[in-house]
Design an enzyme around this catalytic site. Structure first.
Site, PDB file in Angstrom:
ATOM      1  N   LEU A 253       0.883  -1.234  -0.008  1.00  0.00           N
ATOM      2  CA  LEU A 253      -0.039   0.055  -0.141  1.00  0.00           C
ATOM      3  C   LEU A 253       0.722   1.329  -0.133  1.00  0.00           C
ATOM      4  O   LEU A 253       0.282   2.380  -0.027  1.00  0.00           O
ATOM      5  CB  LEU A 253      -0.858  -0.223   1.381  1.00  0.00           C
ATOM      6  CG  LEU A 253      -1.952  -1.355   1.300  1.00  0.00           C
ATOM      7  CD1 LEU A 253      -2.495  -1.164   2.556  1.00  0.00           C
ATOM      8  CD2 LEU A 253      -2.801  -0.955   0.113  1.00  0.00           C
ATOM      9  N   THR A 304      11.320  -3.235   2.066  1.00  0.00           N
ATOM     10  CA  THR A 304      10.352  -4.106   3.157  1.00  0.00           C
ATOM     11  C   THR A 304      10.881  -5.593   2.802  1.00  0.00           C
ATOM     12  O   THR A 304      11.912  -5.819   2.194  1.00  0.00           O
ATOM     13  CB  THR A 304       9.004  -3.964   2.598  1.00  0.00           C
ATOM     14  OG1 THR A 304       8.455  -4.908   3.653  1.00  0.00           O
ATOM     15  CG2 THR A 304       8.709  -4.127   1.303  1.00  0.00           C
ATOM     16  N   LYS A 308      15.255  -5.764   4.255  1.00  0.00           N
ATOM     17  CA  LYS A 308      15.668  -4.794   5.452  1.00  0.00           C
ATOM     18  C   LYS A 308      17.227  -4.844   5.967  1.00  0.00           C
ATOM     19  O   LYS A 308      17.894  -3.877   6.157  1.00  0.00           O
ATOM     20  CB  LYS A 308      14.764  -4.667   6.500  1.00  0.00           C
ATOM     21  CG  LYS A 308      13.368  -4.383   6.095  1.00  0.00           C
ATOM     22  CD  LYS A 308      12.569  -4.361   7.477  1.00  0.00           C
ATOM     23  CE  LYS A 308      11.027  -3.717   6.906  1.00  0.00           C
ATOM     24  NZ  LYS A 308      10.021  -3.542   7.853  1.00  0.00           N
ATOM     25  N   ASP A 349      10.300   2.168  11.499  1.00  0.00           N
ATOM     26  CA  ASP A 349       9.480   1.319  12.216  1.00  0.00           C
ATOM     27  C   ASP A 349       9.150   1.342  13.662  1.00  0.00           C
ATOM     28  O   ASP A 349       8.161   1.325  14.373  1.00  0.00           O
ATOM     29  CB  ASP A 349       9.896  -0.415  11.838  1.00  0.00           C
ATOM     30  CG  ASP A 349       9.490  -0.763  10.615  1.00  0.00           C
ATOM     31  OD1 ASP A 349       8.604  -0.049  10.041  1.00  0.00           O
ATOM     32  OD2 ASP A 349      10.123  -1.566  10.017  1.00  0.00           O
ATOM     33  N   GLY A 376       6.796 -13.104  17.563  1.00  0.00           N
ATOM     34  CA  GLY A 376       7.508 -13.093  16.400  1.00  0.00           C
ATOM     35  C   GLY A 376       8.698 -12.519  16.546  1.00  0.00           C
ATOM     36  O   GLY A 376       9.023 -11.938  17.690  1.00  0.00           O
ATOM     37  N   GLY A 378      10.833 -11.622  13.813  1.00  0.00           N
ATOM     38  CA  GLY A 378      11.285 -11.112  12.389  1.00  0.00           C
ATOM     39  C   GLY A 378      11.803  -9.880  12.329  1.00  0.00           C
ATOM     40  O   GLY A 378      11.960  -8.945  13.540  1.00  0.00           O
ATOM     41  N   ASN A 399       8.457 -17.333  19.741  1.00  0.00           N
ATOM     42  CA  ASN A 399       8.829 -17.505  18.406  1.00  0.00           C
ATOM     43  C   ASN A 399       8.433 -18.849  17.780  1.00  0.00           C
ATOM     44  O   ASN A 399       8.790 -19.653  18.914  1.00  0.00           O
ATOM     45  CB  ASN A 399       9.904 -16.709  17.685  1.00  0.00           C
ATOM     46  CG  ASN A 399      10.098 -16.641  16.227  1.00  0.00           C
ATOM     47  OD1 ASN A 399       8.944 -15.940  15.880  1.00  0.00           O
ATOM     48  ND2 ASN A 399      10.942 -17.049  15.697  1.00  0.00           N
ATOM     49  N   ARG A 400       8.154 -19.105  16.787  1.00  0.00           N
ATOM     50  CA  ARG A 400       8.012 -20.581  16.326  1.00  0.00           C
ATOM     51  C   ARG A 400       9.492 -21.016  16.069  1.00  0.00           C
ATOM     52  O   ARG A 400       9.633 -22.027  16.574  1.00  0.00           O
ATOM     53  CB  ARG A 400       7.455 -20.395  14.799  1.00  0.00           C
ATOM     54  CG  ARG A 400       7.327 -21.773  14.214  1.00  0.00           C
ATOM     55  CD  ARG A 400       6.583 -21.766  12.925  1.00  0.00           C
ATOM     56  NE  ARG A 400       7.224 -20.594  11.904  1.00  0.00           N
ATOM     57  CZ  ARG A 400       6.952 -20.414  10.589  1.00  0.00           C
ATOM     58  NH1 ARG A 400       5.676 -21.078  10.335  1.00  0.00           N
ATOM     59  NH2 ARG A 400       7.379 -19.671   9.854  1.00  0.00           N
ATOM     60  N   THR A 401      10.357 -20.246  15.525  1.00  0.00           N
ATOM     61  CA  THR A 401      11.518 -20.781  15.136  1.00  0.00           C
ATOM     62  C   THR A 401      12.526 -20.611  16.321  1.00  0.00           C
ATOM     63  O   THR A 401      12.860 -19.369  16.528  1.00  0.00           O
ATOM     64  CB  THR A 401      12.261 -20.362  14.028  1.00  0.00           C
ATOM     65  OG1 THR A 401      11.604 -20.708  12.886  1.00  0.00           O
ATOM     66  CG2 THR A 401      13.838 -20.849  13.609  1.00  0.00           C
TER      67      THR A 401
HETATM   68  P1  NAP Z   1       9.555 -11.525   9.068  1.00  0.00           P
HETATM   69  O1  NAP Z   1      11.071 -10.813   9.136  1.00  0.00           O
HETATM   70  O2  NAP Z   1       9.399 -12.380   7.756  1.00  0.00           O
HETATM   71  O3  NAP Z   1       9.202 -12.105  10.121  1.00  0.00           O
HETATM   72  C1  NAP Z   1       7.851 -12.929  10.138  1.00  0.00           C
HETATM   73  C2  NAP Z   1       7.691 -13.509  11.762  1.00  0.00           C
HETATM   74  O4  NAP Z   1       6.472 -14.181  11.854  1.00  0.00           O
HETATM   75  C3  NAP Z   1       8.599 -14.514  12.110  1.00  0.00           C
HETATM   76  O5  NAP Z   1       8.998 -14.535  13.650  1.00  0.00           O
HETATM   77  C4  NAP Z   1       7.971 -15.804  11.798  1.00  0.00           C
HETATM   78  O6  NAP Z   1       8.439 -16.898  12.738  1.00  0.00           O
HETATM   79  C5  NAP Z   1       6.681 -15.574  12.158  1.00  0.00           C
HETATM   80  N1  NAP Z   1       5.727 -16.538  11.288  1.00  0.00           N
HETATM   81  C6  NAP Z   1       5.357 -16.434   9.966  1.00  0.00           C
HETATM   82  N2  NAP Z   1       4.311 -17.331   9.841  1.00  0.00           N
HETATM   83  C7  NAP Z   1       4.228 -18.072  10.943  1.00  0.00           C
HETATM   84  C8  NAP Z   1       3.398 -19.074  11.198  1.00  0.00           C
HETATM   85  N3  NAP Z   1       2.576 -19.616  10.451  1.00  0.00           N
HETATM   86  N4  NAP Z   1       3.346 -19.522  12.705  1.00  0.00           N
HETATM   87  C9  NAP Z   1       4.122 -18.979  13.263  1.00  0.00           C
HETATM   88  N5  NAP Z   1       4.955 -17.893  13.203  1.00  0.00           N
HETATM   89  C10 NAP Z   1       5.068 -17.549  11.793  1.00  0.00           C
HETATM   90  O7  NAP Z   1       8.457 -10.400   8.723  1.00  0.00           O
HETATM   91  P2  NAP Z   1       8.344  -8.807   9.341  1.00  0.00           P
HETATM   92  O8  NAP Z   1       8.907  -7.961   8.395  1.00  0.00           O
HETATM   93  O9  NAP Z   1       8.743  -8.995  10.724  1.00  0.00           O
HETATM   94  O10 NAP Z   1       6.688  -8.821   9.230  1.00  0.00           O
HETATM   95  C11 NAP Z   1       5.690  -9.516  10.091  1.00  0.00           C
HETATM   96  C12 NAP Z   1       4.321  -8.855  10.011  1.00  0.00           C
HETATM   97  O11 NAP Z   1       4.258  -7.665  10.429  1.00  0.00           O
HETATM   98  C13 NAP Z   1       3.970  -8.836   8.486  1.00  0.00           C
HETATM   99  O12 NAP Z   1       3.366  -9.926   8.163  1.00  0.00           O
HETATM  100  C14 NAP Z   1       3.094  -7.605   8.528  1.00  0.00           C
HETATM  101  O13 NAP Z   1       1.750  -8.085   8.498  1.00  0.00           O
HETATM  102  C15 NAP Z   1       3.391  -6.808   9.748  1.00  0.00           C
HETATM  103  N6  NAP Z   1       3.754  -5.607   9.196  1.00  0.00           N
HETATM  104  C16 NAP Z   1       3.273  -4.547  10.074  1.00  0.00           C
HETATM  105  C17 NAP Z   1       3.924  -3.150   9.725  1.00  0.00           C
HETATM  106  C18 NAP Z   1       3.267  -2.187  10.039  1.00  0.00           C
HETATM  107  O14 NAP Z   1       3.790  -1.009   9.742  1.00  0.00           O
HETATM  108  N7  NAP Z   1       2.116  -2.042  10.722  1.00  0.00           N
HETATM  109  C19 NAP Z   1       5.157  -3.328   8.739  1.00  0.00           C
HETATM  110  C20 NAP Z   1       5.717  -4.062   8.554  1.00  0.00           C
HETATM  111  C21 NAP Z   1       5.181  -5.577   8.813  1.00  0.00           C
HETATM  112  P3  NAP Z   1       9.696 -17.773  12.207  1.00  0.00           P
HETATM  113  O15 NAP Z   1      10.886 -17.166  12.836  1.00  0.00           O
HETATM  114  O16 NAP Z   1       9.558 -19.090  12.809  1.00  0.00           O
HETATM  115  O17 NAP Z   1       9.957 -17.825  10.623  1.00  0.00           O
END
Ligand code: NAP
Length: 520
Positions: A253, A304, A308, A349, A376, A378, A399-401
């Site tokens: 977006l 993103t 990052k 962020d 989480g 990430g 966290n899952r992992t």
């Molecule tokens: P990321 O670095 O890929 O991290 C993803 C996290 O989600 C990891 O901790 C991962 O666990 C966990 N995860 C993913 N699928 C899962 C599942 N099925 N079951 C359990 N844990 C799961 O992504 P990120 O950049 O941190 O973004 C995460 C989320 O934040 C995005 O999906 C988005 O919705 C949100 N976000 C929000 C904003 C905002 O401004 N509001 C900005 C960016 C992102 P593992 O370590 O086990 O893989």
């Protein structure tokens, strides 16, 4: 000057009449009559089609007549002889341009017929086209020169599939390195930006479709998206370019909110979705392509998933300036290119999340020693954990992992638990930093309802949908909630300030995100 041309790809005259009307309403500046889509093709049918295109609307639009070869993407496989008959009939009916494939133009008979027909018209011009639906041309510069040599008065049209965004730079170089009328852009999702900045780089034509179903080539945008989302009408040679680097990126977006706010303050800036597939290597190549071409006028980026950390690595390696906060978080979500071509890197962020939390909890809320559960580990979790550690909150990461969670916890001196321990959750602030619950899996939640209590504050960083199942269930339990939209708007607002040195209209940002989400 660039003409926005809309292909008319109809099976019959009735369908064509509807498409011509719709194309004009969508803002077409030129019509391309794709006669190879017509069933029972004949010269009479094409003359009627040209007459219909000329008589619709008050102001006549210039017309390109095309009857594509099946090897170059035709809808119906008509013989070369009929295709040449059709193009010469279109010329006699008054079209301004005919488009002939280079390989067919090289055939002696075709060349003589076309050259004669063109010379009989007072105003018509020839477009000589080459398409590669698989990949880049072997040598686009050489092909361009050959087309020019074959018929110097022609408009060369060179279109190829970009298999990666980095493939687009050859098209940009050709446009920058040549003058006169020529049409150059890339097909496919990776080539999308080339269709938009074709106008900035003065390609003679760029194409857009009436709607999603009417696209005649891979990656073709609709007129509505081009004009409303990508500010087509305001693009000029000096337009500064910004964009969000990520993969996938189609759902982002960020182009909607940044372009709406650029428009709001009336600046000559355009924000693009930059699909950079791959890892550090591909990211580095993209940045090098941009930084070695300052005249493209790229000025800044949002960054993103999954880049990052790559953005941080690239900036450090290139001796750019990384703000200490981004270095400590270990992730960069904003890059600026300075006047001297040097990069500077930031993380918005952190501030975006903190602002969302403090404005929901109130100015007097104490974060010191507040028990917080971050689900989480990430990129988003890193920024939030860093922010809450600075506020001396007591953080437990789930966290899952396990390895990844433990590593983040150790880095910021927090506790760690595996997801299996969520039933024992005992925190006042719960923050979901996973993608669980995000569209299209909106029926999922990271924390079952039974573990949510009235005295908790539940913050979901997921913003699509704005009201996730986690937030809905927290509301049912009468817990206070913070939605991901607030953080998203805050971090984007901070980026906007870095891009423009001006305050954005955050109400407009929020409204734009909500409108974009409701349209999906
Ligand atoms: P990321 O670095 O890929 O991290 C993803 C996290 O989600 C990891 O901790 C991962 O666990 C966990 N995860 C993913 N699928 C899962 C599942 N099925 N079951 C359990 N844990 C799961 O992504 P990120 O950049 O941190 O973004 C995460 C989320 O934040 C995005 O999906 C988005 O919705 C949100 N976000 C929000 C904003 C905002 O401004 N509001 C900005 C960016 C992102 P593992 O370590 O086990 O893989």
């Amino acid at each position: 000057m660039t003409h926005l041309s809309v292909p008319i790809a109809a099976k019959n005259l009735d369908q064509a009449a509807r498409q011509i009307k719709a194309a004009r309403a969508a803002g077409a500046e030129m019509l391309e009559l794709r006669t190879d889509y017509l069933e029972n093709l004949s010269t009479d049918l094409v003359k009627s089609l040209v007459a219909a295109a000329k008589s619709t609307g008050r102001k006549q639009l210039p017309i390109i007549a095309t009857c594509r070869d099946i090897r170059q993407g035709a809808a119906i496989d008509y013989p070369l002889r009929l295709r040449l008959d059709v193009l010469t009939a279109a010329l006699r009916a008054g079209v301004e341009f005919i488009d002939v494939e280079y390989e067919n133009f090289l055939l002696t008979d075709s060349r003589e017929r076309i050259a004669r027909a063109i010379s009989e018209s007072t105003k018509a011009r020839l477009i000589i086209s080459a398409h590669n639906f698989e990949a880049k041309f072997d040598n686009i510069g050489k092909l361009y020169r050959r087309i020019q040599a074959a018929y110097p008065a022609a408009i060369p049209k060179l279109i190829y599939s970009a298999n990666h965004i980095n493939d687009c730079f050859e098209a940009f170089d050709l446009l920058r390195g040549t003058g006169g009328d020529r049409i150059v852009f890339c097909m496919g999702e990776a080539g999308l930006i080339s269709r938009i900045i074709a106008k900035k780089l003065n390609s003679f034509v760029t194409f857009a479709s009436i709607d999603e179903n009417a696209a005649t080539a891979p990656g073709q945008l609709t007129c509505r998206l081009l004009k409303e989302l990508y500010r087509y009408d305001s693009i000029g040679p000096e337009t500064e370019l910004y964009g969000v680097i990520g993969s996938p990126i189609a759902h982002s977006l960020s182009p909607a909110i940044h372009n709406a706010c650029f428009d709001d303050i009336g600046v000559d800036k355009l924000y693009l979705p930059l699909l950079v597939e791959g890892g550090q290597h591909e990211f580095d190549r993209f940045m090098k392509n941009v930084l070695t071409r300052p005249r493209l006028n790229f000025k800044g980026f949002s960054v993103t998933i999954p880049h990052k950390r790559n953005a941080l690595g690239y900036t450090i390696a290139g001796r750019g300036a990384v703000e200490p906060l981004a270095e400590r978080i270990g992730a960069v979500n904003t890059l600026l290119i300075g006047q001297d071509g040097k990069l500077s890197a930031y993380n918005t962020d952190y501030a975006g999340a903190m602002e969302a939390i403090t404005s929901a909890l109130g100015p007097k809320a104490k974060l010191k020693d507040l028990p917080v559960a971050v689900i989480g580990a990430g990129g988003v979790a890193r920024a939030i954990v860093a922010a809450l550690r600075d506020a001396d909150a007591q953080i437990r990461i789930y966290n899952r992992t396990i390895e990844r969670g433990r590593k983040l916890a150790a880095e910021f001196n927090c506790d760690f638990s595996p997801l299996d321990d969520l039933p024992d959750i005992d925190a006042k602030l719960i923050i979901n930093c996973t993608s669980i619950g995000m569209h299209p899996y909106a029926s999922a939640t990271p924390l079952p309802k039974k573990y949510i209590r009235k005295d908790m504050v539940v913050f979901d960083t997921v913003y699509n949908p704005p009201q996730t199942l986690l937030l809905k269930q927290a509301k049912q339990k009468k817990a206070k909630t913070i939605d991901g939209l607030s953080m998203f708007v805050n971090q984007a607002a901070a980026q906007f300030k870095l891009f423009t040195q001006k305050q954005p209209n955050t109400k407009l940002m929020r409204k734009t995100v909500c409108n974009s989400l409701s349209r999906r």
